[in-house]
Design a protein around this motif. Structure first.
Motif, PDB file in Angstrom:
ATOM      1  N   VAL A 159      98.494  19.678  43.638  1.00 15.58           N
ATOM      2  CA  VAL A 159      99.231  20.862  44.046  1.00 15.58           C
ATOM      3  C   VAL A 159     100.446  20.900  45.176  1.00 15.58           C
ATOM      4  O   VAL A 159     101.205  21.635  45.249  1.00 15.58           O
ATOM      5  N   GLY A 160     100.227  20.044  46.138  1.00 10.83           N
ATOM      6  CA  GLY A 160     101.035  20.028  47.188  1.00 10.83           C
ATOM      7  C   GLY A 160     100.492  18.940  48.235  1.00 10.83           C
ATOM      8  O   GLY A 160      99.695  18.158  48.199  1.00 10.83           O
ATOM      9  N   VAL A 161     101.443  19.031  49.372  1.00 11.92           N
ATOM     10  CA  VAL A 161     101.163  18.280  50.637  1.00 11.92           C
ATOM     11  C   VAL A 161     101.135  19.090  51.888  1.00 11.92           C
ATOM     12  O   VAL A 161     101.673  19.867  52.126  1.00 11.92           O
ATOM     13  N   ALA A 162     100.114  18.732  52.782  1.00 10.76           N
ATOM     14  CA  ALA A 162      99.918  19.421  54.205  1.00 10.76           C
ATOM     15  C   ALA A 162     101.134  19.311  54.929  1.00 10.76           C
ATOM     16  O   ALA A 162     101.658  18.165  55.228  1.00 10.76           O
ATOM     17  N   ALA A 163     101.669  20.485  55.325  1.00 12.57           N
ATOM     18  CA  ALA A 163     102.912  20.184  56.322  1.00 12.57           C
ATOM     19  C   ALA A 163     102.625  19.780  57.641  1.00 12.57           C
ATOM     20  O   ALA A 163     103.363  19.305  58.266  1.00 12.57           O
TER      21      ALA A 163
END
Length: 144
Positions: A44-48
């Motif tokens: 669902v995403g990538v850690a910022a």
């Protein structure tokens, strides 16, 4: 900008009790974000950013803590952790890693139904080693 959005366009989401590394590929498990662990995870995403304390030591979040991440399909160019030994060519499709020892990483192989997360937009012909962050445009949204 909502209270769950950061100035650079990342959004805040609830995380599991984990230490977060910048660029880790994320999935949702038990209603919280955590590191992807399987090639067929719904990423669902990538850690910022990484979670660290005031002394620079890795910090394990408390379950439910909100932390910034970039959702897939947002179009942003972000740093993503690459599996070591990958040769990245400009414009290559980036996939969720299918090596269990490299959870939360990405690679160039699409085998085993790996999830597409974006396109590599860094310098051409780069060979990764160690904890290498690569530039990826998050242009694919597997959720639809």
């Amino acid at each position: 900008m909502s209270s769950l959005e950061t100035p650079d366009g990342a959004i805040q989401g609830p995380f599991a009790a984990v230490a977060v590394l910048e660029g880790e590929v994320l999935k949702v498990s038990s209603y919280a974000l955590t590191q992807s662990t399987n090639v067929d995870d719904t990423v669902v995403g990538v850690a910022a950013q990484k979670s660290i304390d005031d002394t620079g030591t890795a910090l394990t979040l408390t379950a439910g803590d909100y932390w910034p991440y970039y959702p897939l399909g947002c179009g942003k160019v972000v740093n993503v952790l690459s599996l070591t030994g990958q040769t990245w060519r400009y414009g290559a499709i980036v996939y969720n890693c299918q090596t269990s020892s490299a959870n939360g990483r990405v690679e160039t192989s699409s085998s085993s139904s790996a999830t597409k997360i974006g396109r590599y937009v860094g310098p051409d012909n780069v060979l990764t080693s160690g904890e290498t962050l690569i530039a990826v445009q998050l242009c694919f949204d597997p959720i639809g």
